[in-house]
Design a protein around this motif. Structure first.
Motif, short mmCIF file in Angstrom:
data_model
loop_
_atom_site.label_atom_id
_atom_site.label_comp_id
_atom_site.label_asym_id
_atom_site.label_seq_id
_atom_site.Cartn_x
_atom_site.Cartn_y
_atom_site.Cartn_z
N ARG A 58 0.84 -1.21 0.00
CA ARG A 58 0.00 0.00 0.00
C ARG A 58 0.87 1.26 0.00
NH1 ARG A 58 -3.12 -3.30 3.36
NH2 ARG A 58 -2.16 -2.43 5.23
N GLU A 59 1.96 1.22 0.77
CA GLU A 59 2.87 2.37 0.82
C GLU A 59 3.52 2.62 -0.53
OE1 GLU A 59 5.17 5.60 2.12
OE2 GLU A 59 3.33 4.71 2.88
N MET A 61 2.36 1.75 -3.51
CA MET A 61 1.32 2.23 -4.43
C MET A 61 1.04 3.72 -4.20
SD MET A 61 0.51 -0.27 -6.47
CE MET A 61 -1.09 0.07 -7.16
N ARG A 62 0.99 4.12 -2.92
CA ARG A 62 0.74 5.51 -2.58
C ARG A 62 1.93 6.39 -2.99
NH1 ARG A 62 2.34 9.17 0.43
NH2 ARG A 62 3.76 7.89 1.64
N HIS A 64 4.26 5.98 -5.23
CA HIS A 64 4.49 6.11 -6.67
C HIS A 64 3.22 6.48 -7.44
CE1 HIS A 64 8.61 4.80 -6.35
NE2 HIS A 64 8.20 3.86 -5.53
N ARG A 65 2.12 6.66 -6.70
CA ARG A 65 0.83 7.07 -7.29
C ARG A 65 0.43 6.18 -8.46
NH1 ARG A 65 0.84 13.58 -6.82
NH2 ARG A 65 1.97 13.65 -4.87
N ALA A 66 0.60 4.89 -8.24
CA ALA A 66 0.28 3.92 -9.29
C ALA A 66 -1.24 3.80 -9.43
CB ALA A 66 0.86 2.57 -8.93
N PRO A 67 -1.75 3.97 -10.65
CA PRO A 67 -3.19 3.85 -10.85
C PRO A 67 -3.69 2.41 -10.78
CG PRO A 67 -2.11 4.24 -12.94
CD PRO A 67 -1.05 4.31 -11.88
#
Length: 71
Positions: A58-59, A61-62, A64-67
């Protein structure tokens, strides 16, 4: 264009570490993991698989702002 069958260049002896954020039932994630495994046969590569639902997943993804996954 380089050919990966030629092997790694530079010969520095260092290992490239790749972190793959993987989601359940994600065919893109499975494909990315398969390609990384093939590259690991040619290059000095270490693949760390992180579940998307884990704190680290989750960290990442957040951060790197992965869609979507894979990241």
């Amino acid at each position: 264009m380089s050919d990966i069958s030629a092997g790694p260049s530079g010969g520095s002896g260092s290992v490239t570490v790749v972190t793959l954020v993987h989601a359940p039932a994600c065919h893109f994630c499975d494909a990315a993991e398969a390609v990384l495994a093939q590259l690991g046969d040619v290059f000095d590569l270490e693949v760390n698989r992180v579940a998307i639902g884990s704190d680290r997943g989750r960290e990442l993804m957040r951060l790197h702002r992965a869609p979507m996954s894979p990241l």
